[in-house]
Design an enzyme around this catalytic site. Structure first.
Site, PDB file in Angstrom:
ATOM      1  N   GLU B  13     -31.383  25.770   0.960  1.00 18.59           N
ATOM      2  CA  GLU B  13     -31.981  24.613   1.599  1.00 18.59           C
ATOM      3  C   GLU B  13     -31.556  23.329   0.912  1.00 18.59           C
ATOM      4  O   GLU B  13     -31.313  23.290  -0.278  1.00 18.59           O
ATOM      5  CB  GLU B  13     -33.504  24.718   1.540  1.00 18.59           C
ATOM      6  CG  GLU B  13     -34.171  23.383   1.688  1.00 18.59           C
ATOM      7  CD  GLU B  13     -35.265  23.376   2.711  1.00 18.59           C
ATOM      8  OE1 GLU B  13     -35.906  22.340   2.833  1.00 18.59           O
ATOM      9  OE2 GLU B  13     -35.453  24.399   3.388  1.00 18.59           O
ATOM     10  N   CYS B  60     -40.982  21.638   2.365  1.00 21.18           N
ATOM     11  CA  CYS B  60     -39.944  22.653   2.370  1.00 21.18           C
ATOM     12  C   CYS B  60     -40.262  23.728   3.399  1.00 21.18           C
ATOM     13  O   CYS B  60     -41.383  24.205   3.477  1.00 21.18           O
ATOM     14  CB  CYS B  60     -39.869  23.269   0.980  1.00 21.18           C
ATOM     15  SG  CYS B  60     -38.780  24.670   0.884  1.00 21.18           S
ATOM     16  N   CYS B  63     -41.017  27.124   1.616  1.00 24.84           N
ATOM     17  CA  CYS B  63     -42.064  27.164   0.592  1.00 24.84           C
ATOM     18  C   CYS B  63     -43.352  26.549   1.111  1.00 24.84           C
ATOM     19  O   CYS B  63     -44.052  25.886   0.361  1.00 24.84           O
ATOM     20  CB  CYS B  63     -41.618  26.410  -0.651  1.00 24.84           C
ATOM     21  SG  CYS B  63     -40.009  26.882  -1.247  1.00 24.84           S
ATOM     22  N   HIS B  67     -46.530  24.890  -1.645  1.00 30.78           N
ATOM     23  CA  HIS B  67     -46.876  23.475  -1.846  1.00 30.78           C
ATOM     24  C   HIS B  67     -48.279  23.175  -1.341  1.00 30.78           C
ATOM     25  O   HIS B  67     -48.961  22.284  -1.864  1.00 30.78           O
ATOM     26  CB  HIS B  67     -45.851  22.575  -1.165  1.00 30.78           C
ATOM     27  CG  HIS B  67     -44.589  22.438  -1.953  1.00 30.78           C
ATOM     28  ND1 HIS B  67     -44.556  21.805  -3.172  1.00 30.78           N
ATOM     29  CD2 HIS B  67     -43.329  22.863  -1.712  1.00 30.78           C
ATOM     30  CE1 HIS B  67     -43.318  21.845  -3.648  1.00 30.78           C
ATOM     31  NE2 HIS B  67     -42.557  22.488  -2.786  1.00 30.78           N
ATOM     32  N   ARG B 480     -39.996  30.847  -6.493  1.00 36.34           N
ATOM     33  CA  ARG B 480     -38.872  30.290  -7.240  1.00 36.34           C
ATOM     34  C   ARG B 480     -39.241  29.821  -8.635  1.00 36.34           C
ATOM     35  O   ARG B 480     -38.381  29.388  -9.384  1.00 36.34           O
ATOM     36  CB  ARG B 480     -38.246  29.152  -6.455  1.00 36.34           C
ATOM     37  CG  ARG B 480     -37.367  29.659  -5.362  1.00 36.34           C
ATOM     38  CD  ARG B 480     -37.057  28.650  -4.286  1.00 36.34           C
ATOM     39  NE  ARG B 480     -36.641  29.413  -3.134  1.00 36.34           N
ATOM     40  CZ  ARG B 480     -37.475  29.996  -2.297  1.00 36.34           C
ATOM     41  NH1 ARG B 480     -38.772  29.865  -2.454  1.00 36.34           N
ATOM     42  NH2 ARG B 480     -37.011  30.722  -1.298  1.00 36.34           N
ATOM     43  N   SER B 503     -37.191  24.113  -8.396  1.00 44.14           N
ATOM     44  CA  SER B 503     -35.767  23.784  -8.345  1.00 44.14           C
ATOM     45  C   SER B 503     -35.448  22.532  -9.149  1.00 44.14           C
ATOM     46  O   SER B 503     -34.298  22.308  -9.512  1.00 44.14           O
ATOM     47  CB  SER B 503     -35.286  23.643  -6.899  1.00 44.14           C
ATOM     48  OG  SER B 503     -35.263  24.932  -6.295  1.00 44.14           O
ATOM     49  N   CYS B 547     -33.587  26.077  -3.988  1.00 39.11           N
ATOM     50  CA  CYS B 547     -34.244  25.611  -2.787  1.00 39.11           C
ATOM     51  C   CYS B 547     -34.500  24.129  -2.973  1.00 39.11           C
ATOM     52  O   CYS B 547     -35.509  23.748  -3.518  1.00 39.11           O
ATOM     53  CB  CYS B 547     -35.558  26.349  -2.606  1.00 39.11           C
ATOM     54  SG  CYS B 547     -36.528  25.681  -1.284  1.00 39.11           S
ATOM     55  N   CYS B 550     -36.727  19.308   1.570  1.00 38.60           N
ATOM     56  CA  CYS B 550     -36.725  18.079   2.349  1.00 38.60           C
ATOM     57  C   CYS B 550     -35.333  17.649   2.729  1.00 38.60           C
ATOM     58  O   CYS B 550     -34.953  16.507   2.549  1.00 38.60           O
ATOM     59  CB  CYS B 550     -37.439  16.941   1.626  1.00 38.60           C
ATOM     60  SG  CYS B 550     -37.794  15.552   2.693  1.00 38.60           S
TER      61      CYS B 550
END
Lengths: 175, 568
Positions: B13, B60, B63, B67, B480, B503, B547, B550
């Site tokens: 992503e 995301c 995810c 979040h 992640r 990330s 990842c 956005c």
């Protein structure tokens, strides 16, 4: 293929990135104002990728609503169908780059592709960080909603206006 | 010296770009850059903190739940809301489902093609493949006829020119080592994993109501009612359905994922000494016990420094800071000092080259990611960090699973500090979590049977119960890695909000002292056989499950281009 949804209206895009979220905003507006008839599902797909596979699996016809970049002016309605859809969505770098194109590929690999896929949307203007549509795209939204209603009607699904406008959390937050 | 640019790293992503110097077939230095500004923090200022999770959920596309949960935890921490045991159980189950699905999809759909040559699979002999499959697992789909059908299906797909997910790769690259029948087996399971995850995803609908974005989070608990006698709640039928879906997942993980992982790894043992990286690992801990105000996590928190498994240090969130020395931001007090997320600032100032460009200014600022550090040290986060912390702390199930995998491959614990170790840890973790899930379902059923149907602490819902000013942090382990949200609430509205995401820990750039981030460090020393086909770079980067969120997702009606790997 198990067909449980005759028409899936699937809003795509990121509502945090300005006009990129126009497809999601369109389906929320639709849900607020129209009753969903039997056989139709209206879904806010956001930037989800493979998580949308179960829905695709159940749908006969998919109408994706999204921002579509081309030479036309921002806010113009664009419509793609069939073989044109997959190359057009190729560039979408969605979840892990398993974006919509790869979602369609996965459906095909599994032999559960919808019988018909259409892509309907507006030409975006601004896609930087922020919530809300740019004026040109905002002005195009009624035409987009009309086009969605027209596509649904052509498939025999008439979405009727609700007597009173409903309240969608999505529409409230993303407006 | 060859300068390699991989932009974007495919099958992930967002917009991740790796620039690397390769000399004599070995990668000498690397720079990891996100070329996409993300600034959810700016969007959230002034909003109702109880709504924040709905926005962060959109950061995301893969995810979403993580979040949402980190945001809810941060706000609960700030206002003092305490979710009841059932809410914790439901959250554990949603999180666990996300882990299991993400890890399986990562292995088969995102990472396997770095190790599996799909074109070679076309020449795989179905009889040999069947023999191989039956030698490593009891999984019933293993007949010669079955693999013959899979091969035909793959041939049909490829000869129709519809390469789809197989289009953008380096088939025939000398770094591919699997025999054709192993490749065919893996492709068969690639397809089965797709089909499996399509069914497994239903678990989120059972737990979270409306699909596909979960609607069930709530500051103070959960919004999905539980009631054994109600049609519109999590009831006895839901419990049975959950048990069934979890049992299926266990079978798939134990009979397909783990045997495949070990079989593929056995052909790539040299990758157990490539890609170690910074050697510091951090886990916030995850899956809290349902009871008590300070629940212990099933997977423990801790920090390991310099690969020293004899010492696990406690995590002190006060030691976290973010540097922007090499990031396109400006701090008011200068860019040489890191800032704690509570004092965090997000003032973007792009100073990079005007796109399209060939090279970033890697001596100066070169990424939209900040560089998070713990006590000024870079930390790797993710499944390997969690498994190492649990292993070093003597977690019985993790110890057993890790030792079992090491024994099966005939390697020692040092092999864990590597690209292969990262990929193996993800599989082991999937096994640990899928084995634990039914305990949480049982606990939920138990509470229901005893009449405890509480899912929400609503004593703090009304903002008039909040202090005029309060701050809170939400710590969550996402698939992640370590995810933190920090919120500052002023007069009922969000004053400041900062997210430090996995990330960013892993893919962030150098800091003020020039220390490399985990990707950058892990890539140094990687062999690169063919400079313009940097398969080996992808292996190590993908082993982190990158990842970058956005991404701006726009369809282009006129263009059709993906491959952007360039050797400069």
């Amino acid at each position: 293929m198990t067909v449980e949804i005759d028409l899936l209206i699937l809003g795509l895009g990121n509502v945090l990135c300005g006009d990129d979220g126009l497809g999601v905003m369109a389906v929320h507006q639709l849900e607020e104002r129209y009753d969903t008839p039997h056989g139709v599902r209206i879904v806010d797909g956001g930037t989800l990728g493979l998580a949308l596979l179960p829905l695709l699996h159940e749908a006969r016809v998919v109408l994706m609503i999204d921002a579509i970049r081309c030479e036309d002016a921002p806010g113009a309605v664009v419509r793609l169908e069939g073989a044109d859809v997959s190359p057009a969505v190729r560039e979408r770098l969605s979840p892990h780059d398993i974006g919509v194109a790869d979602l369609l590929d996965a459906a095909e690999l599994l032999g559960c592709s919808p019988t018909k896929i259409m892509l309907l949307g507006l030409v975006p203007d601004r896609m930087d960080l922020g919530i809300g549509l740019s004026p040109g795209v905002e002005a195009g939204m009624p035409a987009l909603i009309d086009s969605i209603l027209g596509e649904a009607a052509a498939l025999g699904h008439v979405l009727r206006l609700k007597p009173q406008r409903g309240v969608s959390d999505g529409a409230r937050l993303w407006a | 010296m060859t300068h390699i640019v991989v932009d974007p790293i495919t099958r992930i992503e967002g917009h991740l770009r790796i620039e690397a110097e390769v000399d004599g077939g070995v990668l000498r230095d690397a720079w990891s850059s996100s070329t996409m500004f993300r600034g959810i923090e700016i969007i959230l200022q002034g909003r109702d903190p109880r709504d924040a999770w709905v926005f962060t959920q959109r950061i995301c596309g893969v995810c979403t739940t993580v979040h949402a949960l980190a945001s809810v935890l941060a706000v609960e921490n700030a206002i003092g809301a305490e979710p009841p045991p059932n809410a914790r159980l439901l959250r554990n189950l949603i999180t666990a489902a996300q882990f299991v699905q993400d890890h399986v999809v990562h292995f088969y759909q995102l990472h396997a093609l770095d190790w599996v040559d799909v074109v070679s699979a076309l020449s795989g002999d179905p009889a040999k493949t069947s023999k191989l499959a039956q030698s490593i697992s009891d999984w019933p789909l293993s007949s010669e006829k079955y693999f013959s059908a899979v091969r035909d299906r793959l041939k049909g797909f490829v000869s129709g020119g519809r390469l789809g997910p197989f289009a953008n790769a380096y088939w025939g690259h000398p770094a591919y080592r699997l025999p054709p029948e192993a490749n065919l087996l893996a492709v068969a399971h690639y397809l089965e994993a797709l089909e499996w995850q399509r069914k497994f995803i239903r678990i989120h609908a059972l737990l979270g109501g409306k699909n596909p974005h979960l609607q069930s989070y709530l500051v103070g608990g959960m919004a999905t009612p539980i009631d054994p006698n109600s049609e519109n709640a999590i009831n006895i039928g839901t419990i049975a359905a959950l048990h069934e879906i979890i049992a299926d997942a266990r079978t798939f993980v134990n009979q397909v994922y783990i045997p495949d992982l070990l079989a593929i790894a056995s052909f790539y043992k040299e990758w157990a000494s490539i890609g170690a990286g910074v050697g510091n690992y951090m886990s916030y801990g995850e899956f809290p016990d349902a009871g008590g105000p300070n629940p212990l996590p099933y997977l423990p928190s801790g920090i390991i420094l310099q690969r020293d498994l004899a010492h696990v240090h406690p995590v002190d969130p006060g030691q976290i800071s973010e540097f922007v020395t090499h990031s396109w931001y400006e701090y008011k007090e200068g860019n040489e000092r890191g800032l704690h997320p509570f004092a965090g600032e997000t003032h973007p100032t792009y100073t990079g080259p005007k796109p399209p460009y060939d090279r970033l200014h890697t001596d100066g600022k070169y990424s939209w990611l900040k560089a998070p550090r713990y006590s000024d040290k870079p930390m790797e986060v993710g499944p390997l960090a969690r498994m190492l912390v649990a292993y070093a702390k003597g977690h019985p199930q993790v110890k057993k699973a890790v030792n079992g995998a090491l024994a099966a491959l005939g390697v020692g614990p040092a092999a864990l500090f590597s690209t292969l170790g990262r990929t193996a840890a993800r599989g082991i973790e999937t096994q640990i979590i899928v084995d634990k899930m039914s305990d949480w379902v049982d606990a939920l059923a138990n509470n229901m049977a005893q009449g405890d149907l509480r899912i929400n602490d609503n004593t703090k819902w009304d903002p008039s119960t909040w202090p005029a000013e309060c701050m809170g942090a939400g710590f969550h382990e996402a698939p992640r890695g370590a995810l933190g949200h920090w919120v500052h609430i002023k007069n009922g509205a969000i004053g400041n909000y900062q997210c430090v995401v996995p990330s960013t820990w892993n893919a962030g750039p150098r800091d003020a002292r020039g220390n490399r981030g985990p990707y950058e460090a892990a890539l140094v020393g990687t062999p690169v056989a063919i400079a313009d086909q940097p398969l080996e770079i992808l292996r190590t980067v993908h082993s982190f499950d990158p990842c970058l969120a956005c991404g701006v997702h726009v369809v282009d009606a006129n263009k059709n281009e993906i491959v952007l790997v360039r050797a400069v």
